[in-house]
Motif scaffolding. Structure first.
Motif, PDB file in Angstrom:
ATOM      1  N   ASN A 118      -2.821  -2.861  -9.994  1.00  0.00           N
ATOM      2  CA  ASN A 118      -3.988  -3.406 -10.699  1.00  0.00           C
ATOM      3  C   ASN A 118      -5.225  -2.571 -10.396  1.00  0.00           C
ATOM      4  O   ASN A 118      -5.383  -2.073  -9.280  1.00  0.00           O
ATOM      5  CB  ASN A 118      -4.251  -4.852 -10.254  1.00  0.00           C
TER       6      ASN A 118
ATOM      7  N   LYS B  99      -7.042  -2.135  -1.186  1.00  0.00           N
ATOM      8  CA  LYS B  99      -5.906  -1.890  -2.090  1.00  0.00           C
ATOM      9  C   LYS B  99      -4.686  -2.739  -1.741  1.00  0.00           C
ATOM     10  O   LYS B  99      -3.677  -2.694  -2.433  1.00  0.00           O
ATOM     11  CB  LYS B  99      -5.509  -0.423  -2.008  1.00  0.00           C
ATOM     12  N   SER B 100      -4.790  -3.478  -0.629  1.00  0.00           N
ATOM     13  CA  SER B 100      -3.642  -4.259  -0.183  1.00  0.00           C
ATOM     14  C   SER B 100      -3.391  -5.465  -1.093  1.00  0.00           C
ATOM     15  O   SER B 100      -4.286  -5.913  -1.811  1.00  0.00           O
ATOM     16  CB  SER B 100      -3.909  -4.708   1.262  1.00  0.00           C
ATOM     17  N   LYS B 101      -2.159  -5.996  -1.032  1.00  0.00           N
ATOM     18  CA  LYS B 101      -1.837  -7.216  -1.784  1.00  0.00           C
ATOM     19  C   LYS B 101      -2.643  -8.392  -1.260  1.00  0.00           C
ATOM     20  O   LYS B 101      -3.006  -9.283  -1.998  1.00  0.00           O
ATOM     21  CB  LYS B 101      -0.332  -7.521  -1.646  1.00  0.00           C
ATOM     22  N   ASN B 102      -2.867  -8.394   0.052  1.00  0.00           N
ATOM     23  CA  ASN B 102      -3.667  -9.445   0.706  1.00  0.00           C
ATOM     24  C   ASN B 102      -4.811  -8.822   1.485  1.00  0.00           C
ATOM     25  O   ASN B 102      -4.739  -8.712   2.712  1.00  0.00           O
ATOM     26  CB  ASN B 102      -2.797 -10.261   1.673  1.00  0.00           C
TER      27      ASN B 102
ATOM     28  N   ASP C 237      -4.708  -0.927  -6.861  1.00  0.00           N
ATOM     29  CA  ASP C 237      -4.177  -1.541  -5.647  1.00  0.00           C
ATOM     30  C   ASP C 237      -2.663  -1.328  -5.571  1.00  0.00           C
ATOM     31  O   ASP C 237      -2.059  -0.706  -6.449  1.00  0.00           O
ATOM     32  CB  ASP C 237      -4.582  -3.016  -5.544  1.00  0.00           C
ATOM     33  N   GLU C 238      -2.052  -1.884  -4.522  1.00  0.00           N
ATOM     34  CA  GLU C 238      -0.617  -1.681  -4.290  1.00  0.00           C
ATOM     35  C   GLU C 238       0.242  -2.204  -5.428  1.00  0.00           C
ATOM     36  O   GLU C 238       1.371  -1.767  -5.624  1.00  0.00           O
ATOM     37  CB  GLU C 238      -0.197  -2.390  -2.992  1.00  0.00           C
ATOM     38  N   LEU C 239      -0.289  -3.155  -6.169  1.00  0.00           N
ATOM     39  CA  LEU C 239       0.482  -3.713  -7.280  1.00  0.00           C
ATOM     40  C   LEU C 239       0.192  -2.981  -8.590  1.00  0.00           C
ATOM     41  O   LEU C 239       0.734  -3.317  -9.641  1.00  0.00           O
ATOM     42  CB  LEU C 239       0.156  -5.208  -7.449  1.00  0.00           C
TER      43      LEU C 239
ATOM     44  N   THR D  74      -9.311 -14.456  -5.717  1.00  0.00           N
ATOM     45  CA  THR D  74      -9.352 -13.282  -6.592  1.00  0.00           C
ATOM     46  C   THR D  74     -10.068 -13.588  -7.901  1.00  0.00           C
ATOM     47  O   THR D  74     -10.901 -12.822  -8.340  1.00  0.00           O
ATOM     48  CB  THR D  74      -7.919 -12.786  -6.924  1.00  0.00           C
TER      49      THR D  74
END
Ligand code: H79
Length: 423
Positions: free
Chosen positions: A252, A223-226, A248-250, A2
């Motif tokens: 961010n 948009k996923s965490k991973n 994203d899902e978090l 990242t």
């Protein structure tokens, strides 16, 4: 991973404004780049354009200068669109511009010309291919020969197409110097992610182009965490601007770029005169930046290799505005403040830019900024604007600052920008 990504994407999120170029054989029929699909034109019938293609006025230096003047910082051009025709000298096909009467590698000339103007260069590559023999036709939702009985019992070896596609992308990633963007288009139904062998594709591209940015249309979930390896670096809303940016899902922010047409087609369409005005486009650009996004604005050059006059005119007007106001675009992004009644905010560190779209009446009210504004200036000439923390008979509550402007109408009807220096 990242953090590595984050570094090489800074130029992109600072650039904010780019030129999309849709150009190919479809410029000759001049009914848009989907003409083959919409009119179900066979390879044979489309061949006349291949034999004719000779854009004598193609001059990418002029395009680059125009993009630069308009304030654009990068460009993305179609190396191959859905019709399968290649504007580059691929060794893997005969269906390329070097085999037309033009006999030129238009992509080579494009990357050289745009780099010369210090613009970043990107290539668009269509995952769909309506010319390649192993690309499924009969059951495909978009192929020109969909539902055609002659293709009903034809067999396809899709893996051969994927080999071909990987080979061509390798050519682009190795033969054209440093590329800033690879822009794939598009995944659908079962043709997504692994069907394109997208992980290998992305690894191959990044091994040759370590700093390249790849869009998110190979599939996966950015948009996923991973996110998958092939989920890409930025999202690409098409012909729309997300209501509140992309996260994203978090929670961010996810880098994104809205791609839009100037009229209603990407490829040249002779009868489509439905052009947006410079004012509309500038306001769309400001909207993108106010939501942390980019704008990739399309031009569709004609069969002579000329950008349509209407587009040139709009780009010149945009350039005139950018020349005075681009500090409120480059390196800017969203502010935490809610969207104001009179327009939009963009922000760069302690500089907050008020983009006034509607004059309203009396002072320009800055909600939530009482006691927080050091100085205010008109960005176009840096003339001082008085800021006060009080206004008589104010019923708006106690948290506002006020810009005591003396204009009856807006100094710039397109977008009057006021630079606010925050304490
Ligand atoms: O390259 C440009 C388009 O050709 C391509 N992406 C941009 C950047 C693209 N546009 N739309 N799509 C991909 C998705 C398909 C839309 C369709 Fe249609 C709706 C296909 C058939 C109906 C648009 C309208 C194209 C033909 C009619």
């Amino acid at each position: 991973m990242t953090s590595k990504k984050a570094k090489s994407i800074d130029w992109f999120t600072n650039a904010r404004f780019g030129m999309f170029i849709h150009w190919g054989l479809y410029a000759i029929p001049a009914r848009g780049e989907w003409v083959r699909s919409q009119e179900r034109i066979s390879n044979e019938d489309y061949e006349i354009y291949f034999r004719e293609f000779n854009p004598i006025n193609y001059n990418p230096h002029e395009w680059a200068q125009l993009a630069k003047y308009a304030g654009m910082k990068y460009a993305v051009m179609t190396a191959k669109h859905h019709d399968g025709f290649c504007l580059f000298d691929s060794k893997l096909t005969d269906y390329k511009s070097t085999n037309t009467p033009a006999k030129r590698d238009f992509i080579k000339e494009y990357v050289d010309a745009f780099r010369k103007e210090n613009l970043r260069v990107g290539l668009y590559y269509s995952l769909l291919d309506w010319h390649y023999d192993e690309y499924p036709a009969y059951n495909d939702p978009y192929h020109p020969m969909r539902g055609n009985e002659l293709f009903k019992n034809k067999e396809y070896d899709f893996s051969k197409y994927v080999d071909y596609m990987h080979g061509q992308v390798r050519e682009l990633a190795t033969n054209y110097g440093k590329l800033d963007i690879m822009w794939f288009d598009f995944s659908y139904e079962d043709k997504t992610g692994d069907a394109w062998r997208a992980s290998d594709l992305v690894k191959m591209i990044r091994s040759n182009q370590p700093e390249i940015l790849i869009n998110s249309r190979l599939g996966g979930n950015l948009k996923s965490k991973n996110p998958e390896i092939y989920a890409g670096d930025f999202a690409t809303p098409e012909q729309m601007i997300p209501t509140e940016g992309v996260f994203d899902e978090l929670g961010n922010p996810v880098p994104w770029e809205a791609c839009i047409t100037m009229n209603d087609h990407w490829g040249y369409c002779a009868v489509d005169k439905n052009f947006k005005s410079a004012k509309q486009i500038i306001r769309l650009l400001v909207e993108c930046v106010s939501k942390d996004g980019n704008l990739l604005l399309n031009v569709g050059p004609n069969a002579k290799g000329e950008i349509p006059e209407e587009s040139v005119e709009v780009l010149l007007q945009i350039g005139k505005w950018m020349n005075k106001n681009s500090d409120s675009i480059y390196n800017c992004g969203l502010s935490e403040l809610p969207k104001p009644e009179w327009g939009r905010y963009t922000k760069n560190g302690k500089k907050l830019y008020a983009h006034i779209f509607e004059r309203g009446l009396g002072p320009i009210v800055l909600k939530g900024l009482k006691g927080k504004v050091n100085k205010a200036r008109l960005l176009s000439d840096l003339s001082e604007i008085k800021v006060t923390d009080y206004w008589h008979d104010n019923l708006d509550g106690q948290d506002c600052a006020f810009l005591d402007v003396q204009w009856a109408g807006l100094p710039d009807e397109i977008d009057t920008v006021i630079e606010l220096e925050l304490k």
